[in-house]
Design a protein around this motif. Structure first.
Motif, PDB file in Angstrom:
ATOM      1  N   SER A  68       0.827  -1.205   0.000  1.00  0.00           N
ATOM      2  CA  SER A  68       0.000   0.000   0.000  1.00  0.00           C
ATOM      3  C   SER A  68       0.861   1.255   0.000  1.00  0.00           C
ATOM      4  CB  SER A  68      -0.943   0.001   1.205  1.00  0.00           C
ATOM      5  OG  SER A  68      -0.215  -0.042   2.416  1.00  0.00           O
ATOM      6  N   THR A  69       2.021   1.204   0.648  1.00  0.00           N
ATOM      7  CA  THR A  69       2.923   2.353   0.658  1.00  0.00           C
ATOM      8  C   THR A  69       3.389   2.692  -0.750  1.00  0.00           C
ATOM      9  OG1 THR A  69       3.703   2.038   2.917  1.00  0.00           O
ATOM     10  CG2 THR A  69       5.211   3.128   1.392  1.00  0.00           C
ATOM     11  N   PHE A  70       3.752   1.675  -1.526  1.00  0.00           N
ATOM     12  CA  PHE A  70       4.286   1.961  -2.853  1.00  0.00           C
ATOM     13  C   PHE A  70       3.197   2.245  -3.874  1.00  0.00           C
ATOM     14  CE2 PHE A  70       7.929   0.309  -0.677  1.00  0.00           C
ATOM     15  CZ  PHE A  70       8.925   1.160  -1.141  1.00  0.00           C
ATOM     16  N   VAL A  71       2.013   1.711  -3.668  1.00  0.00           N
ATOM     17  CA  VAL A  71       0.873   2.130  -4.488  1.00  0.00           C
ATOM     18  C   VAL A  71       0.642   3.624  -4.294  1.00  0.00           C
ATOM     19  CG1 VAL A  71      -1.626   1.937  -4.782  1.00  0.00           C
ATOM     20  CG2 VAL A  71      -0.245  -0.126  -4.540  1.00  0.00           C
ATOM     21  N   TYR A  72       0.657   4.060  -3.052  1.00  0.00           N
ATOM     22  CA  TYR A  72       0.473   5.476  -2.735  1.00  0.00           C
ATOM     23  C   TYR A  72       1.579   6.319  -3.363  1.00  0.00           C
ATOM     24  CZ  TYR A  72       0.259   9.802  -0.050  1.00  0.00           C
ATOM     25  OH  TYR A  72       0.198  11.128   0.307  1.00  0.00           O
ATOM     26  N   ARG A  73       2.818   5.936  -3.157  1.00  0.00           N
ATOM     27  CA  ARG A  73       3.950   6.723  -3.650  1.00  0.00           C
ATOM     28  C   ARG A  73       3.901   6.914  -5.156  1.00  0.00           C
ATOM     29  NH1 ARG A  73       8.865   6.826  -0.356  1.00  0.00           N
ATOM     30  NH2 ARG A  73      10.032   6.798  -2.305  1.00  0.00           N
ATOM     31  N   HIS A  74       3.646   5.839  -5.886  1.00  0.00           N
ATOM     32  CA  HIS A  74       3.659   5.938  -7.343  1.00  0.00           C
ATOM     33  C   HIS A  74       2.478   6.745  -7.860  1.00  0.00           C
ATOM     34  CE1 HIS A  74       6.897   2.984  -8.691  1.00  0.00           C
ATOM     35  NE2 HIS A  74       7.017   3.069  -7.370  1.00  0.00           N
ATOM     36  N   ARG A  75       1.323   6.608  -7.227  1.00  0.00           N
ATOM     37  CA  ARG A  75       0.184   7.416  -7.666  1.00  0.00           C
ATOM     38  C   ARG A  75       0.409   8.883  -7.330  1.00  0.00           C
ATOM     39  NH1 ARG A  75      -6.353   6.564  -6.681  1.00  0.00           N
ATOM     40  NH2 ARG A  75      -6.954   8.432  -7.861  1.00  0.00           N
ATOM     41  N   GLN A  76       0.939   9.146  -6.149  1.00  0.00           N
ATOM     42  CA  GLN A  76       1.202  10.523  -5.747  1.00  0.00           C
ATOM     43  C   GLN A  76       2.183  11.188  -6.710  1.00  0.00           C
ATOM     44  OE1 GLN A  76      -0.631  11.740  -3.586  1.00  0.00           O
ATOM     45  NE2 GLN A  76       0.337  13.067  -2.113  1.00  0.00           N
ATOM     46  N   LEU A  77       3.224  10.470  -7.073  1.00  0.00           N
ATOM     47  CA  LEU A  77       4.214  10.990  -8.008  1.00  0.00           C
ATOM     48  C   LEU A  77       3.584  11.291  -9.365  1.00  0.00           C
ATOM     49  CD1 LEU A  77       7.098  11.612  -8.963  1.00  0.00           C
ATOM     50  CD2 LEU A  77       7.438   9.146  -9.259  1.00  0.00           C
ATOM     51  N   ALA A  78       2.816  10.344  -9.887  1.00  0.00           N
ATOM     52  CA  ALA A  78       2.191  10.531 -11.198  1.00  0.00           C
ATOM     53  C   ALA A  78       1.235  11.716 -11.195  1.00  0.00           C
ATOM     54  CB  ALA A  78       1.463   9.257 -11.611  1.00  0.00           C
ATOM     55  N   ASP A  79       0.425  11.836 -10.134  1.00  0.00           N
ATOM     56  CA  ASP A  79      -0.553  12.928 -10.077  1.00  0.00           C
ATOM     57  C   ASP A  79       0.111  14.280  -9.887  1.00  0.00           C
ATOM     58  OD1 ASP A  79      -2.707  11.259 -10.471  1.00  0.00           O
ATOM     59  OD2 ASP A  79      -3.216  11.077  -8.351  1.00  0.00           O
ATOM     60  N   ASP A  80       1.152  14.353  -9.078  1.00  0.00           N
ATOM     61  CA  ASP A  80       1.860  15.625  -8.909  1.00  0.00           C
ATOM     62  C   ASP A  80       2.504  16.068 -10.221  1.00  0.00           C
ATOM     63  OD1 ASP A  80       1.163  15.576  -6.243  1.00  0.00           O
ATOM     64  OD2 ASP A  80       3.196  15.894  -5.494  1.00  0.00           O
TER      65      ASP A  80
END
Length: 449
Positions: free
Chosen positions: A125-137
């Motif tokens: 869940s941590t890396f799902v969050y990180r990658h989505r956050q990066l893509a959206d930013d």
């Protein structure tokens, strides 16, 4: 043990790498549901040191390995096993995180590998969050660039609050310089002392935009002193800051001020509320109307003024979600006062995007509803929150409960408020919401993948 996690981002390698090199990157990537706070970021991906705060005063110290560094393609950090920070290392065991970036035909393949004794199931869940956050930013910064925006100097009040902390990190990773307007003595060149009652004449010199977030929390019993704090921290400080913006040499061209959907009144039934809807009644409606009117000196001086009418912010680290999460996690949550009232909510990261757009998009002026495109009833919200936490939501909260905590007026204007607000101005512009659905917004904040 450990995890490998990879995604392909629709952004060029130099943009992805550059984002990681800027201040704020770590703050944008630490999941909000984890008990960690960023105390200091690494000054260099090659050989820097980052420190995160843990409960009970513990520290997570990550040291970057210069021997594994590859400019534009890889950096590695390891959990330190030296000094007073060694206690977390003894519990976690080994932790070596390799971040790899590679060109993929104009896109970027991002690969995270963590060598640790922690099972992958606990890390996913941590890396799902990180990658989505990066893509959206990155997508938000690309939208700004496509609109013709370059690097800006942005002054921010309230930068240490829930929204301000996230917003400053978001802006700096996009290449902007943020000047924090603080009430204490400045601690560096990116801080300026701000006296809300008498701003210095040169406070906003050389600034391109102002984002004004400061104001006392509205949460609490609506006693006479609390009502005074809500009003006094908003109306006159906003007026004086707007005057300073108007008088600044080489000063801002846009003044963005926080506002609230409370301006529509605490109970508008099923009416659909847009930026053109009439103001409602109640203490908060009157305060917000005066708060927005206080921006007039900036508008009169020719600045573009945007007032961001914010809904109920969904953020694991603060606000109502932080209060509700432990209750619902224990299976004790449920609808409030029947659950029929409308809740106009906004995900924290969507709120950041709206403030950002207010700065660079010259088509936005006046009030802007910062709410998700789909308001929900309180019963739908509680069901979504319980679902994300895999708990039931069967214990209704009677009206007596909020009244005991907030008093009659506080309960009426906060816990039981009903406002069905739409983000009409943003919809007309084709604004992209990261989390248009409340369940998705809650899952992103709480680690529900």
């Amino acid at each position: 043990m450990g995890i490998d996690y990879e995604s392909c981002l629709a952004h060029p390698l130099d943009a992805v790498w550059g984002w990681h090199t800027r201040p704020g990157a770590m703050r944008r990537l630490v999941p909000p549901w984890q008990p960690m706070t960023v105390l200091s970021e690494a000054q260099s991906l090659a050989d820097g040191v980052a420190v995160l705060g843990l409960p009970a005063g513990l520290r997570w110290v990550a040291r970057h390995d210069p021997s594994a560094y590859l400019e534009g393609g890889r950096f590695v950090d390891e959990l330190s096993t030296r000094g007073p920070a060694s206690w977390p290392a003894r519990v976690v065991g080994k932790w070596r995180h390799t971040h790899t970036f590679a060109d993929a035909g104009g896109q970027t393949r991002v690969h995270d590998r963590v060598d640790t004794t922690v099972p992958a199931a606990l890390l996913r869940s941590t890396f799902v969050y990180r990658h989505r956050q990066l893509a959206d930013d990155l997508a938000a910064h690309r939208d700004a660039a496509d609109a013709g925006s370059g690097p800006l100097v942005i002054a921010v009040t309230g930068s240490s609050g829930l929204v301000g902390t996230a917003l400053t990190a978001f802006l700096t990773t996009g290449g902007h310089r943020v000047i924090r307007l603080v009430r204490a003595d400045p601690s560096g060149e990116d801080e300026r002392r701000w006296d809300p009652e008498a701003p210095a004449a040169d406070l906003l010199n050389g600034v391109d935009a102002v984002i004004h977030l400061a104001g006392a929390s509205i949460a609490g019993r609506f006693t006479e002193s609390h009502r005074a704090a809500i009003r006094d921290s908003r109306v006159e400080p906003t007026r004086r800051l707007a005057m300073a913006a108007a008088a600044a040499e080489d000063g801002p061209s846009v003044f963005v001020s926080a506002s609230a959907i409370g301006i529509y009144g605490y109970d508008r039934g099923d009416s659909l509320l847009t930026e053109d809807s009439v103001h409602g009644g109640g203490f908060l409606a009157d305060v917000v109307a005066d708060w927005e009117a206080a921006t007039a000196p900036a508008a009169d001086a020719g600045l573009r003024v945007v007032t961001v009418r914010t809904g109920i912010v969904q953020a694991a680290a603060g606000g109502t979600l932080r209060l509700l999460r432990p209750l619902f996690a224990a299976g004790l949550g449920g609808p409030v006062a029947g659950g029929r009232q409308w809740l106009s909510w906004i995900g924290l990261d969507d709120l950041l995007d709206i403030y950002y757009r207010a700065v660079y998009d010259e088509r936005l002026a006046g009030p802007v509803n910062a709410v998700g495109p789909e308001p929900v009833r309180n019963s739908e919200y509680t069901s979504a929150l319980a679902g994300v936490l895999h708990r039931p939501a069967v214990l209704p909260v009677p009206s007596l409960g909020p009244r005991l905590l907030l008093g009659e007026q506080g309960a009426r204007e906060l816990a039981e408020a009903s406002q069905r607000v739409l983000p009409t101005k943003l919809t007309v512009l084709g604004h992209r919401f990261r989390h248009p659905d409340v369940t998705d917004a809650l899952a992103h904040q709480l680690g529900g993948d």
